[in-house]
Design a protein around this motif. Structure first.
Motif, PDB file in Angstrom:
ATOM      1  N   ASP A 101     -17.862  -9.201 -13.777  1.00  0.00           N
ATOM      2  CA  ASP A 101     -19.045  -9.479 -14.595  1.00  0.00           C
ATOM      3  C   ASP A 101     -20.310  -9.414 -13.754  1.00  0.00           C
ATOM      4  O   ASP A 101     -20.399 -10.048 -12.699  1.00  0.00           O
ATOM      5  CB  ASP A 101     -18.926 -10.858 -15.250  1.00  0.00           C
ATOM      6  CG  ASP A 101     -17.844 -10.898 -16.320  1.00  0.00           C
ATOM      7  OD1 ASP A 101     -17.387  -9.820 -16.739  1.00  0.00           O
ATOM      8  OD2 ASP A 101     -17.444 -12.015 -16.716  1.00  0.00           O
ATOM      9  N   ASN A 102     -21.274  -8.638 -14.236  1.00  0.00           N
ATOM     10  CA  ASN A 102     -22.557  -8.479 -13.554  1.00  0.00           C
ATOM     11  C   ASN A 102     -22.383  -7.989 -12.115  1.00  0.00           C
ATOM     12  O   ASN A 102     -23.184  -8.281 -11.233  1.00  0.00           O
ATOM     13  CB  ASN A 102     -23.351  -9.793 -13.552  1.00  0.00           C
ATOM     14  CG  ASN A 102     -24.837  -9.560 -13.337  1.00  0.00           C
ATOM     15  OD1 ASN A 102     -25.434  -8.678 -13.934  1.00  0.00           O
ATOM     16  ND2 ASN A 102     -25.431 -10.348 -12.460  1.00  0.00           N
ATOM     17  N   GLY A 103     -21.301  -7.248 -11.878  1.00  0.00           N
ATOM     18  CA  GLY A 103     -21.007  -6.785 -10.531  1.00  0.00           C
ATOM     19  C   GLY A 103     -22.098  -5.893  -9.972  1.00  0.00           C
ATOM     20  O   GLY A 103     -22.605  -5.003 -10.652  1.00  0.00           O
ATOM     21  N   GLN A 104     -22.463  -6.137  -8.727  1.00  0.00           N
ATOM     22  CA  GLN A 104     -23.454  -5.329  -8.037  1.00  0.00           C
ATOM     23  C   GLN A 104     -22.835  -4.782  -6.757  1.00  0.00           C
ATOM     24  O   GLN A 104     -21.700  -5.088  -6.411  1.00  0.00           O
ATOM     25  CB  GLN A 104     -24.705  -6.166  -7.751  1.00  0.00           C
ATOM     26  CG  GLN A 104     -25.372  -6.669  -9.029  1.00  0.00           C
ATOM     27  CD  GLN A 104     -26.667  -7.395  -8.763  1.00  0.00           C
ATOM     28  OE1 GLN A 104     -27.517  -6.918  -8.012  1.00  0.00           O
ATOM     29  NE2 GLN A 104     -26.849  -8.543  -9.375  1.00  0.00           N
ATOM     30  N   PHE A 105     -23.583  -3.971  -6.037  1.00  0.00           N
ATOM     31  CA  PHE A 105     -23.039  -3.333  -4.844  1.00  0.00           C
ATOM     32  C   PHE A 105     -22.593  -4.369  -3.818  1.00  0.00           C
ATOM     33  O   PHE A 105     -21.592  -4.185  -3.132  1.00  0.00           O
ATOM     34  CB  PHE A 105     -24.080  -2.390  -4.226  1.00  0.00           C
ATOM     35  CG  PHE A 105     -24.615  -1.369  -5.196  1.00  0.00           C
ATOM     36  CD1 PHE A 105     -23.748  -0.566  -5.929  1.00  0.00           C
ATOM     37  CD2 PHE A 105     -25.973  -1.208  -5.399  1.00  0.00           C
ATOM     38  CE1 PHE A 105     -24.219   0.376  -6.825  1.00  0.00           C
ATOM     39  CE2 PHE A 105     -26.464  -0.272  -6.288  1.00  0.00           C
ATOM     40  CZ  PHE A 105     -25.583   0.521  -7.015  1.00  0.00           C
ATOM     41  N   TRP A 106     -23.343  -5.465  -3.722  1.00  0.00           N
ATOM     42  CA  TRP A 106     -22.961  -6.487  -2.750  1.00  0.00           C
ATOM     43  C   TRP A 106     -21.626  -7.126  -3.123  1.00  0.00           C
ATOM     44  O   TRP A 106     -20.832  -7.462  -2.236  1.00  0.00           O
ATOM     45  CB  TRP A 106     -24.046  -7.569  -2.654  1.00  0.00           C
ATOM     46  CG  TRP A 106     -23.683  -8.617  -1.650  1.00  0.00           C
ATOM     47  CD1 TRP A 106     -23.898  -8.563  -0.293  1.00  0.00           C
ATOM     48  CD2 TRP A 106     -23.005  -9.852  -1.899  1.00  0.00           C
ATOM     49  NE1 TRP A 106     -23.397  -9.679   0.310  1.00  0.00           N
ATOM     50  CE2 TRP A 106     -22.846 -10.496  -0.656  1.00  0.00           C
ATOM     51  CE3 TRP A 106     -22.526 -10.478  -3.046  1.00  0.00           C
ATOM     52  CZ2 TRP A 106     -22.224 -11.737  -0.530  1.00  0.00           C
ATOM     53  CZ3 TRP A 106     -21.906 -11.704  -2.923  1.00  0.00           C
ATOM     54  CH2 TRP A 106     -21.758 -12.328  -1.685  1.00  0.00           C
ATOM     55  N   PRO A 151     -26.999 -11.231  -6.590  1.00  0.00           N
ATOM     56  CA  PRO A 151     -26.147 -12.036  -7.476  1.00  0.00           C
ATOM     57  C   PRO A 151     -26.352 -13.529  -7.245  1.00  0.00           C
ATOM     58  O   PRO A 151     -26.648 -13.964  -6.128  1.00  0.00           O
ATOM     59  CB  PRO A 151     -24.725 -11.610  -7.080  1.00  0.00           C
ATOM     60  CG  PRO A 151     -24.886 -10.308  -6.382  1.00  0.00           C
ATOM     61  CD  PRO A 151     -26.224 -10.347  -5.721  1.00  0.00           C
ATOM     62  N   GLU A 152     -26.185 -14.317  -8.286  1.00  0.00           N
ATOM     63  CA  GLU A 152     -26.398 -15.755  -8.175  1.00  0.00           C
ATOM     64  C   GLU A 152     -25.500 -16.379  -7.110  1.00  0.00           C
ATOM     65  O   GLU A 152     -25.937 -17.217  -6.331  1.00  0.00           O
ATOM     66  CB  GLU A 152     -26.138 -16.408  -9.539  1.00  0.00           C
ATOM     67  CG  GLU A 152     -26.469 -17.891  -9.602  1.00  0.00           C
ATOM     68  CD  GLU A 152     -27.969 -18.162  -9.639  1.00  0.00           C
ATOM     69  OE1 GLU A 152     -28.336 -19.345  -9.672  1.00  0.00           O
ATOM     70  OE2 GLU A 152     -28.763 -17.202  -9.623  1.00  0.00           O
ATOM     71  N   MET A 241     -38.382  -0.493  -6.573  1.00  0.00           N
ATOM     72  CA  MET A 241     -37.153  -0.247  -5.830  1.00  0.00           C
ATOM     73  C   MET A 241     -36.790  -1.431  -4.943  1.00  0.00           C
ATOM     74  O   MET A 241     -37.636  -1.996  -4.241  1.00  0.00           O
ATOM     75  CB  MET A 241     -37.289   1.010  -4.973  1.00  0.00           C
ATOM     76  CG  MET A 241     -36.001   1.450  -4.301  1.00  0.00           C
ATOM     77  SD  MET A 241     -34.711   1.946  -5.461  1.00  0.00           S
ATOM     78  CE  MET A 241     -35.312   3.567  -5.951  1.00  0.00           C
ATOM     79  N   SER A 242     -35.525  -1.808  -4.966  1.00  0.00           N
ATOM     80  CA  SER A 242     -35.023  -2.922  -4.175  1.00  0.00           C
ATOM     81  C   SER A 242     -34.403  -2.405  -2.888  1.00  0.00           C
ATOM     82  O   SER A 242     -33.418  -1.660  -2.920  1.00  0.00           O
ATOM     83  CB  SER A 242     -33.964  -3.698  -4.976  1.00  0.00           C
ATOM     84  OG  SER A 242     -33.206  -4.548  -4.139  1.00  0.00           O
ATOM     85  N   SER A 243     -34.968  -2.801  -1.746  1.00  0.00           N
ATOM     86  CA  SER A 243     -34.363  -2.402  -0.477  1.00  0.00           C
ATOM     87  C   SER A 243     -33.022  -3.097  -0.280  1.00  0.00           C
ATOM     88  O   SER A 243     -32.132  -2.569   0.393  1.00  0.00           O
ATOM     89  CB  SER A 243     -35.311  -2.727   0.681  1.00  0.00           C
ATOM     90  OG  SER A 243     -35.566  -4.119   0.759  1.00  0.00           O
ATOM     91  N   PHE A 244     -32.853  -4.287  -0.876  1.00  0.00           N
ATOM     92  CA  PHE A 244     -31.570  -4.993  -0.812  1.00  0.00           C
ATOM     93  C   PHE A 244     -30.482  -4.177  -1.502  1.00  0.00           C
ATOM     94  O   PHE A 244     -29.385  -3.983  -0.962  1.00  0.00           O
ATOM     95  CB  PHE A 244     -31.711  -6.368  -1.475  1.00  0.00           C
ATOM     96  CG  PHE A 244     -30.436  -7.150  -1.563  1.00  0.00           C
ATOM     97  CD1 PHE A 244     -29.965  -7.852  -0.467  1.00  0.00           C
ATOM     98  CD2 PHE A 244     -29.708  -7.188  -2.740  1.00  0.00           C
ATOM     99  CE1 PHE A 244     -28.781  -8.576  -0.548  1.00  0.00           C
ATOM    100  CE2 PHE A 244     -28.526  -7.901  -2.832  1.00  0.00           C
ATOM    101  CZ  PHE A 244     -28.065  -8.608  -1.726  1.00  0.00           C
ATOM    102  N   ALA A 245     -30.778  -3.665  -2.700  1.00  0.00           N
ATOM    103  CA  ALA A 245     -29.800  -2.845  -3.414  1.00  0.00           C
ATOM    104  C   ALA A 245     -29.538  -1.540  -2.672  1.00  0.00           C
ATOM    105  O   ALA A 245     -28.380  -1.108  -2.552  1.00  0.00           O
ATOM    106  CB  ALA A 245     -30.297  -2.555  -4.827  1.00  0.00           C
ATOM    107  N   GLN A 246     -30.595  -0.906  -2.162  1.00  0.00           N
ATOM    108  CA  GLN A 246     -30.415   0.343  -1.427  1.00  0.00           C
ATOM    109  C   GLN A 246     -29.534   0.140  -0.200  1.00  0.00           C
ATOM    110  O   GLN A 246     -28.638   0.940   0.079  1.00  0.00           O
ATOM    111  CB  GLN A 246     -31.766   0.902  -0.997  1.00  0.00           C
ATOM    112  CG  GLN A 246     -32.574   1.546  -2.116  1.00  0.00           C
ATOM    113  CD  GLN A 246     -33.877   2.125  -1.594  1.00  0.00           C
ATOM    114  OE1 GLN A 246     -34.738   1.392  -1.115  1.00  0.00           O
ATOM    115  NE2 GLN A 246     -34.027   3.425  -1.689  1.00  0.00           N
TER     116      GLN A 246
END
Length: 374
Positions: A101-106, A151-152, A241-246
């Motif tokens: 759920d709400n999965g992101q790259f991290w 993510p939280e 753009m998010s450098s954290f996501a990149q």
């Protein structure tokens, strides 16, 4: 006489406090502050989907795992493991959809780090690459509609280097402070004992998507925040753009490419209204073009990108959707089959091949759809 009296008085003065006493006093106040500050927040154990998926991956060697899928609840609803396994000639437990759920790259990196990386048996990794994940100002319709760049649960599990990579200076300072003094884990005094108890062991279980149960469809469709014209405003709130996501996207690809022969990035379809609202706004359109360029820069002979922004681009119709972009069971089977037609024959069953489907052209839709926004 007066001199004697002065000396006598000084002998009865309280001694200066010792360093140990000052230290204990400070620690006491810090503990009290930790107990009083803020309201109770969800514990890490509450994210059973991540724990269970991590444990499943930890035991993957016993399953001769060949295909791993990483993403959010949308990828969880869109990728049907049994369909892929049947098309690839694999056993069903050799294909694992580890989307959360709400999965992101991290989140994907966290699971890989906790399990020592992918097992050597894995041949293909499918990674969801949603455009909105790159927006540092995205708004959560689930977590009280506040902006978030991470993510939280990152507040509890993020490492020191990852915390430093967060864009917002205030968030970064708070995350670094919590690394040393984890207020996120605060509990009422009566629950402090739970900190010293071993959390229950995760179960290596993969669950079916809630969107696959027709009995839930009416309830899910009634959630206003998950309708196309609402959630697109949250996903692309003040797009930047998010450098954290990149950074996490780059690191995730680097990690999986070390183990898997083949990587497929997938940007899943949504309802047409969602895409129309992106294209009608110059800021969103420019941001999406920037994200597409970022994703396309990773495409090579071992990394494909399937961009299927609308259902029609995959040869499907909008009947596959429950809400703005989660798929029904029949929709998941159909989309998984289309995805296999594009890239599955080149990977996931022992082979390796070209860039696969739309990925070879840097991500443009096969139907020439303007969702590329460039």
């Amino acid at each position: 006489m007066s001199a004697h009296s002065s000396t006598s008085s000084s002998e009865h003065l309280d001694p200066a406090p010792h360093g140990t006493g000052i230290l204990l006093w400070c620690v006491g106040w810090l503990c009290l502050a930790r107990a009083v500050l803020g309201a109770w927040e969800p514990a890490w154990q509450d994210r059973e989907d991540i724990l269970n998926a991590t444990e499943y991956l930890r035991q993957a060697d016993e399953k001769d795992l060949r295909v791993v899928v990483l993403g959010s609840s949308r990828m969880h609803s869109a990728f049907h493991s049994e369909t892929w396994a049947a098309r690839a000639g694999l056993e069903s437990d050799q294909v694992a959809n580890l989307s959360v759920d709400n999965g992101q790259f991290w989140d994907a990196r966290f699971m890989l780090d906790r399990t020592g990386g992918l097992p050597d048996s894995v041949e293909l990794v499918v990674i969801e690459a949603p455009r909105w994940n790159f927006n540092r100002n995205k708004v959560s319709p689930v977590w009280g509609r506040h902006r978030y760049d991470y993510p939280e649960h990152f507040r509890q599990q993020g490492g020191l280097v990852d915390r430093w990579s967060v864009d917002d200076v205030g968030d970064r300072a708070a995350l670094l402070l919590e690394f040393a003094w984890p207020l996120y884990q605060r509990r009422p005094v009566e629950e402090w004992a739970d900190t010293f108890r071993t959390p229950p062991r995760a179960v290596p279980r993969l669950r079916a998507s809630v969107h696959w149960f027709e009995a839930q469809h009416a309830k899910l469709r009634a959630i206003r925040a998950l309708q196309a014209d609402s959630i697109v405003l949250d996903h692309f709130s003040e797009p930047a753009m998010s450098s954290f996501a990149q950074r996490n996207f780059d690191l995730l690809l680097r990690e999986v490419e070390e183990h898997a022969a083949r990587v497929v990035l997938v940007t899943l379809p949504t309802r047409g209204l969602y895409q129309d609202m992106i294209l009608s706004d110059p800021a969103r359109r420019e941001f999406v073009a920037s994200v597409d360029a970022t994703i396309a820069s990773h495409v090579d002979e071992d990394v494909a990108w399937v961009l299927c922004a609308r259902a029609a681009a995959c040869g499907l119709d909008e009947g596959i959707f429950v809400d703005y972009g989660h798929l029904t069971l029949d929709g998941a089977r159909a989309l998984t089959s289309r995805l296999f037609d594009r890239v599955g024959k080149d990977g996931g069953s022992g082979g390796s091949g070209g860039s696969g489907g739309s990925g070879g052209s840097g991500g443009s839709d096969e139907n020439g759809d303007s969702d590329r926004a460039d």
